[in-house]
Structures are given as C-alpha cells and as structure tokens.
Design a protein around this motif. Sequence first.
Motif, PDB file in Angstrom:
ATOM      1  N   ASP A 182       2.185 -11.698 -11.097  1.00 17.03           N
ATOM      2  CA  ASP A 182       0.795 -11.193 -10.921  1.00 17.03           C
ATOM      3  C   ASP A 182      -0.018 -12.674 -10.243  1.00 17.03           C
ATOM      4  O   ASP A 182      -0.264 -13.701 -11.328  1.00 17.03           O
ATOM      5  CB  ASP A 182      -0.047 -10.915 -11.704  1.00 17.03           C
ATOM      6  CG  ASP A 182      -0.801 -10.308 -11.104  1.00 17.03           C
ATOM      7  OD1 ASP A 182      -1.536 -10.380  -9.702  1.00 17.03           O
ATOM      8  OD2 ASP A 182      -2.411  -9.890 -11.401  1.00 17.03           O
ATOM      9  N   ALA A 304      -1.759  -9.766  -6.147  1.00 15.07           N
ATOM     10  CA  ALA A 304      -0.452 -10.399  -7.204  1.00 15.07           C
ATOM     11  C   ALA A 304       0.541 -11.290  -6.255  1.00 15.07           C
ATOM     12  O   ALA A 304       1.458 -11.272  -6.819  1.00 15.07           O
ATOM     13  CB  ALA A 304       0.221  -8.669  -7.608  1.00 15.07           C
ATOM     14  N   ILE A 355       0.959  -4.782  -6.581  1.00 14.27           N
ATOM     15  CA  ILE A 355       1.325  -5.259  -8.287  1.00 14.27           C
ATOM     16  C   ILE A 355       2.300  -4.388  -7.989  1.00 14.27           C
ATOM     17  O   ILE A 355       4.001  -5.302  -8.722  1.00 14.27           O
ATOM     18  CB  ILE A 355       0.607  -4.728  -9.379  1.00 14.27           C
ATOM     19  CG1 ILE A 355      -0.808  -5.444  -9.551  1.00 14.27           C
ATOM     20  CG2 ILE A 355       1.194  -4.373 -10.597  1.00 14.27           C
ATOM     21  CD1 ILE A 355      -2.048  -4.348 -10.508  1.00 14.27           C
TER      22      ILE A 355
END
Length: 453
Positions: A182, A304, A355
């Motif tokens: 991330d 991310a 993500i």
Amino acid sequence: MGTLPTGSAFDAAVGSQPMQGPDPPASHYAFSPDDAGQLLTYSTFIFLQQVGFAVLESGSVRAKNVRNILLHNIIDKLICGVCYWALGFAFAYGDTKWGIIGTSNFFLGANFSRDTALLWFTSFMFLLTATTVVSGSLAERAQFEAYVAYAPLMAVVVYPLVVHWAVNGWLTTFAPKCIYLDFAGGSTVHLLGGVAGLVGAWMTGPRLGRFNGPEVKPIVGHNVESIALGTFLLWMGWYGFNIAPAYLRGTERSSIAARAAVNTTLCGCASALTALAATWWRSGLYDLRVCCNAILAGMVAITAICPHVDPWGAFLLGVIAGLVYLGCSKLLLHLRIDDPLEACAVHGGCSLVGILGVGFLARPDYIQEYRGTDKRICGGIFYAGHDGWQQLGVQALGAVVIIVYTGACSLALFGALHRAKRLRVDQATEIAGIDNIDHRGPAYPDFVIASHE
C-alpha cells in the motif's frame, strides 16, 4: 491518504542505500539530507488537503450548519496532534510487540531526533486525512462532543495499530512470498476513514426529511462554488500525498515520483469522465457534484498502487473507480444510510479498487525499484502469474482485517455515544441549525441563510 502511511509508504531511506524488508521502528530511521528535505516539503504540501476538506464540506452542508462543520475540521487537528504525540505514534512506529503494536517512543522518546520528528510529522499528516473523512459522514446532525470523542479513538487506537500492522507488523511477514503493498495510504487512510464514516453515518441516522418511505429527498449544499474549489485544493494536496512516499526509499526516487504524479492525474480524470458520462446517460444531466466526487474517487483508487502500475492501468482503475463510486452511492441510499459528503462511497468503496488492483496490475519491476533488495515481491496476476494470486490474497486479507477492526472500534464508540444520548442533536436543534443553537449564530447574514434554507 488523499494519501499517507501505509505499508510501503513508510519505508525509510538509509543514506543512499535501498532498504530491505519491512519498515523499521522509528528509532532506526535515518534519512539522507536530500530525502529529509523532500519529505518535509511534501508533508507540508499535504496539509492543503485539510484546506480542501474544510472548503468542500462547508459548501456541501446547508448554511445553518457551516460553523459546526468548520469547527469539526479544526478540532480534530488539535486533538489528534496531542494524542498522536503522546501515544499514537509509539503504537504505530515503536518497536514491535508480536507484530501487533509498537511499544517505544511514547511522547516521541527520550532521544528526540530529526528523523523521528520527520516521521512523526509525515505520518501525522496522513492521520489527519483519515480522521477528517468521517466529519463529512456525520455532518449536520451529530453532536460536537461526539466528534470530539471520535478523534482520540482514531489517533490512539485505530489508525496507529492499522499502520503498525501494514508497516512493520504481521501483515508484512505472514505470507511466504509476498509482502502487503500500500504505497501511500489506500488502506491505512482511505479504507479506514471510509469504514469509520459508514458506521458513524449508520449509527447517527439520516438527516430529517432525507428519506420518506421509498422516496429519497435531495438535501443540497448551500455553496456549489466551495464544492468545486475544495475539490481543486484536495487534488493539489493529493500530489503531495502520493508523491511523498517516493522519497522514503528506493533506487530511482525521481522515476517513482514521476509515475505517481502521472498515474494520480490519469486515474482522477478517468474516474470523473466515467461517472459524469454515466450520470448523463442515466438522467440527461451534467452533475457537478458527481464530477467532483468522482475526481476524488479516482485519486483514492490510485493511492495504494500509484507508482507500481503503467499509465494504461491507472486509466483502467479510474474507469472502475468512477463506476464503483456511483454504485456505492446508490447502494447507501437503498440502505437508507445518509452520508452528506458521500465519503463512504468515495473513500471506502474506491480504496478497494486500488488495494485489490495491486493483485492484478502491479508490475514486479516497479515494485522492486521501490522495495530495493526485498526478496518477497510478487506483483499482480497480469505480470506475475501464479505468484500474483498470492499477492491478491495478501491484499484481500489486509483489506478485510482493516474493515473488521475499524468497524468494530467505530461501532463500540458510536454505539456507546448513542446509548448515552450523546451522538445526535435533538430535533429542535437540527431544524433550527446547529450553528444557531451551539455556535453563537449563523456563519452568514440572515438574508443569505433565508435564500438557501
């Protein structure tokens, strides 16, 4: 985190050598003079996002609640600053205990150094973004004391532990081949803030008149100019948010920063154009607010993964983010959850795009460029094949853990406030306007309020 601490986002650069493995505790950080200057500059730049939040949120609420929302935007900085200095930073970046919590550097430690100060200041900027997201979800009907109680929970309990797990805790070590990725806070800032906002909006209940049976009544903000200006300020601050981590580690910092800047721009543009076109196709109208929120949704989605993907991948993630934003917004209304700023859809829903996007689109060579000699690098399925599935699994597990933990902590706090009747203002106050009852009168002259209420 717009963008701040998350996983790889807080890897330090020791001299000019790339760092290997998970990020160290705060006492082991040693920034080169050049990296220290870049870090301080970009971290200060990130604070523009707080200006953007204040302008956007004040324009998105009715005139009778402007003082209240602006005070929310100020008080969380004050409370978080003290709480993060005393306890939160230690829990996030102290020496790890079982990979769960930090146990050193309380009150910034006895040996206060330049490097510790830089790390505290940078991570504090990211904390502020995560905290402020929730103020929009509670707007126009939450008691001021409820938000005061929420800020220390975020600064001491929620944000620090999530950051610790993603930076040098168990999320960085449990998988045999892949490390949780991330880059700039997609999970530790945006997912966390979106989930907390969702719980808060649900527990607080909808504004009066928002829902009438199956009918959804629009409650528009009082100043569309502020909405557009706040969006531009957030966009500007987002460059600091997504570029700053490039100077924390890696062998090609300028290349990493340049990719992050380009991909941040493309993802925001693609998301907004997609949402604007979809809204026009469905309603025949060009909606400014949808356009502004979709810009933010795209930038949340790329946070991310911003330096780990090619421009075409950023564009694709932006298209997906625009549709996810619209879908989540509609779902919340179907569930009768009133989020005045649509923060849950923008930050919570769209953070998952990036993500999980790591597990599909992240290029191993770009990750290696940032992670240096770290051996546990997989990349996305499109590039890493079988290992990409493990990367996707690591990303999904991290997201689930953060959702569950943040949701449980938020539910405990807002539930306790609800039972104590300290969560929502009374009906008379909501009708009259919180400013008129709790804040010595309205933010604007009477004639301005009369024209918008």
